[in-house]
Design a protein around this motif. Structure first.
Motif, short mmCIF file in Angstrom:
data_model
loop_
_atom_site.label_atom_id
_atom_site.label_comp_id
_atom_site.label_asym_id
_atom_site.label_seq_id
_atom_site.Cartn_x
_atom_site.Cartn_y
_atom_site.Cartn_z
N PRO A 206 0.81 -1.22 0.00
CA PRO A 206 0.00 0.00 0.00
C PRO A 206 0.85 1.28 0.00
CG PRO A 206 -0.72 -1.53 1.71
CD PRO A 206 0.56 -2.07 1.16
N THR A 209 0.93 1.72 -3.66
CA THR A 209 -0.33 1.87 -4.40
C THR A 209 -1.28 2.92 -3.82
OG1 THR A 209 -1.39 0.06 -3.20
CG2 THR A 209 -0.24 -0.52 -5.23
N ALA A 210 -1.30 3.08 -2.48
CA ALA A 210 -2.28 4.00 -1.90
C ALA A 210 -2.15 5.42 -2.48
CB ALA A 210 -2.18 4.00 -0.38
N GLU A 213 -3.99 5.59 -5.73
CA GLU A 213 -5.35 5.06 -5.77
C GLU A 213 -6.22 5.80 -6.79
OE1 GLU A 213 -7.38 5.19 -2.02
OE2 GLU A 213 -9.14 4.14 -2.81
N THR A 241 -5.45 0.53 -6.77
CA THR A 241 -6.41 0.65 -5.67
C THR A 241 -5.61 0.99 -4.42
OG1 THR A 241 -6.20 -1.66 -4.98
CG2 THR A 241 -7.81 -1.20 -6.72
N ARG A 242 -6.30 1.21 -3.33
CA ARG A 242 -5.58 1.58 -2.10
C ARG A 242 -4.60 0.47 -1.70
NH1 ARG A 242 -6.23 0.95 2.97
NH2 ARG A 242 -8.17 -0.21 2.74
N THR A 243 -5.05 -0.78 -1.88
CA THR A 243 -4.23 -1.89 -1.38
C THR A 243 -3.50 -2.65 -2.48
OG1 THR A 243 -6.19 -3.26 -1.51
CG2 THR A 243 -5.67 -2.31 0.65
#
Ligand SMILES: Cc1cc2nc3c(=O)[nH]c(=O)nc-3n(C[C@H](O)[C@H](O)[C@H](O)COP(=O)(O)OP(=O)(O)OC[C@H]3O[C@@H](n4cnc5c(N)ncnc54)[C@H](O)[C@@H]3O)c2cc1C
Length: 422
Positions: A206, A209-210, A213, A241-243
């Motif tokens: 994350p 990626t966070a 997002e 995506t966030r995760t």
């Protein structure tokens, strides 16, 4: 229901497979009961295609089968009985027209999954199928290797010689598909291929990626690797995506990646942001951009090459301050930039699980089902249809077609008919 309730054919589960199974059995004149544990049928169907229902795909049979991987050939007989054009005709003759979008994906012209459900419900009524809502099947009754009936939770028993199990897989369990049928199948002696989530987003770090997002990278190529194993996708898009990561390329390969992860392998994903350019061409392109505006900050020049939100991430990875001017970017940093553009890598730590998986990989083993009739090879009078069977396809309408086709064939077989189409 009481002990004297008797039907020729009972169908457990009113998803696309179960509804089509009930319709094809009833179409032969058989008395049919369709049992759905939810208060209403087709909950998952309503979610399909983001509510628009990607009903099928208009590609040819061999390409279609390929989209199911090594288990695809099992579906050949079901597709012979009802294939994409037959399914489209079914809806169009009942007033719901279809349209074909990019990559041969077929949708109802209304752009509403609800319209598909409405047609099926109308036809169930017309063909006299007895639909019992809020009726959870809790057990199958067998005597001397044959189906004799079933038990309903809090509603007694029901006698039948033919039962079609169309209770779905394990994905999106909130829609009702939570594995009941798989448990009965196992208890009745069928082999179950380990179920796992497929067509699911992947988890990553994350921290990477966070901050990204919601960003979609288009026209990229994705490569997954794990030790000596490598899997390269077509050109397409990836969504952060966030995760982790999602989007059609990720979903398509998530089943295989899930298997790699199950081997406890370290897996990573690399995004090639410029798949049409070689490293040399890309370096020349960067030099050209930097040469055009040598006194501009490199950050601003890079906007021509990659999305603004990725720039700080890239600068960070190559340890370049945001104030550096284009003319003073060292050669080594430029090279690193090229390498990153060709391979922006992140770890893959898992798949998002059944709660976000569109389909289930695994299910009732193909060894225990006769592909010509979909009857169990372990229990006479027992049939399987839909996602409960160990077949899963790609995104693009393939899974719904498989559910409708296996439902259609199971319904005919249970009613003692052979399909007419060859
Ligand atoms: C978000 C999402 C989007 C999707 N989009 C698409 C798409 O656009 N195109 C495509 O081709 N595929 C799509 N799919 C996949 C597709 O929805 C499934 O492959 C399909 O629904 C499988 O049909 P099925 O009838 O086998 O199972 P299900 O649709 O899961 O239906 C099974 C039914 O059985 C019932 N049931 C379970 N246990 C019992 C019990 N004990 N007693 C009575 N009833 C029971 C359940 O309540 C449920 O109604 C999507 C899936 C998801 C989750």
């Amino acid at each position: 229901m009481t002990d004297d309730s008797r039907f020729d054919v009972a169908v457990a589960g009113a998803g696309p497979a179960g509804m089509m199974a009930a319709l094809s059995a009833a179409g032969t004149g058989a008395s049919v009961v369709l049992l759905e544990k939810n208060p209403s049928p087709g909950r998952k169907l309503l979610l399909t295609g983001k509510g628009r229902c990607n009903l099928t795909n208009d590609c040819g049979l061999s390409s279609f089968l390929e989209r199911f991987g090594k288990n695809g050939p099992f579906l050949r007989d079901a597709f012979k009985a009802l294939f994409n054009r037959g399914l489209v005709d079914y809806f169009e003759t009942r007033g719901l027209m279809m349209k074909t979008e990019r990559q041969a994906r077929v949708f109802p012209v209304t752009d509403k999954a609800g319209s598909v459900l409405e047609v099926l419900m109308g036809d169930l009524e017309k063909r006299g199928v007895r639909l019992l809502k809020g009726a959870a099947v809790s057990a199958v009754q067998i005597k001397e290797g044959r189906v004799r009936g079933l038990k309903l939770k809090d509603r007694g028993t029901l006698a039948c010689d033919k039962l079609i199990v169309a209770t779905g897989g394990l994905s999106y369990p909130g829609t009702g598909s939570d594995g009941d049928g798989l448990r009965w199948a196992a208890a009745m002696g069928h082999r179950i291929t380990d179920p796992g989530p497929a067509l699911a987003p992947l988890r990553s770090d994350p921290k990477i990626t966070a901050p990204l997002e919601g960003l979609t990278l288009k026209n990229i190529r994705l490569e997954f690797s794990s030790g000596s194993r490598r899997l390269v996708s077509d050109i397409g898009e990836v969504l952060f995506t966030r995760t982790g990561i999602s989007g059609p390329l990720v979903l398509t390969h998530s089943g295989r990646i899930g298997e790699w992860l199950a081997d406890e392998a370290a897996v990573s994903a690399g995004v090639d942001l410029k798949p049409a350019l070689s490293e040399e061409q890309l370096e020349r392109r960067i030099l050209r951009e930097f040469g055009r505006a040598p006194n501009k900050q490199a950050v601003n020049v890079l906007k021509a090459l990659l999305p603004a939100r990725l720039i700080p991430v890239f600068l960070n990875r190559i340890s370049l301050g945001p104030e550096v001017r284009a003319h003073s970017v060292p050669r080594a940093a430029r090279r690193k930039m090229v390498a990153l553009l060709k391979d922006f890598r992140m770890p893959v730590t898992g798949t998002a699980g059944f709660s976000q998986a569109m389909v289930t990989r695994g299910g009732v083993s193909l060894k225990d089902i006769n592909p010509r009739t979909l009857e169990s090879r372990k229990v006479r009078g027992l049939y399987f249809a839909g996602e409960i069977i160990d077949v899963d396809g790609d995104t693009g309408g393939f899974n719904l077609q498989a559910a409708f086709s296996t439902g259609y064939l199971a319904g005919l077989s249970a009613a003692g008919r052979r399909p007419e189409t060859a």
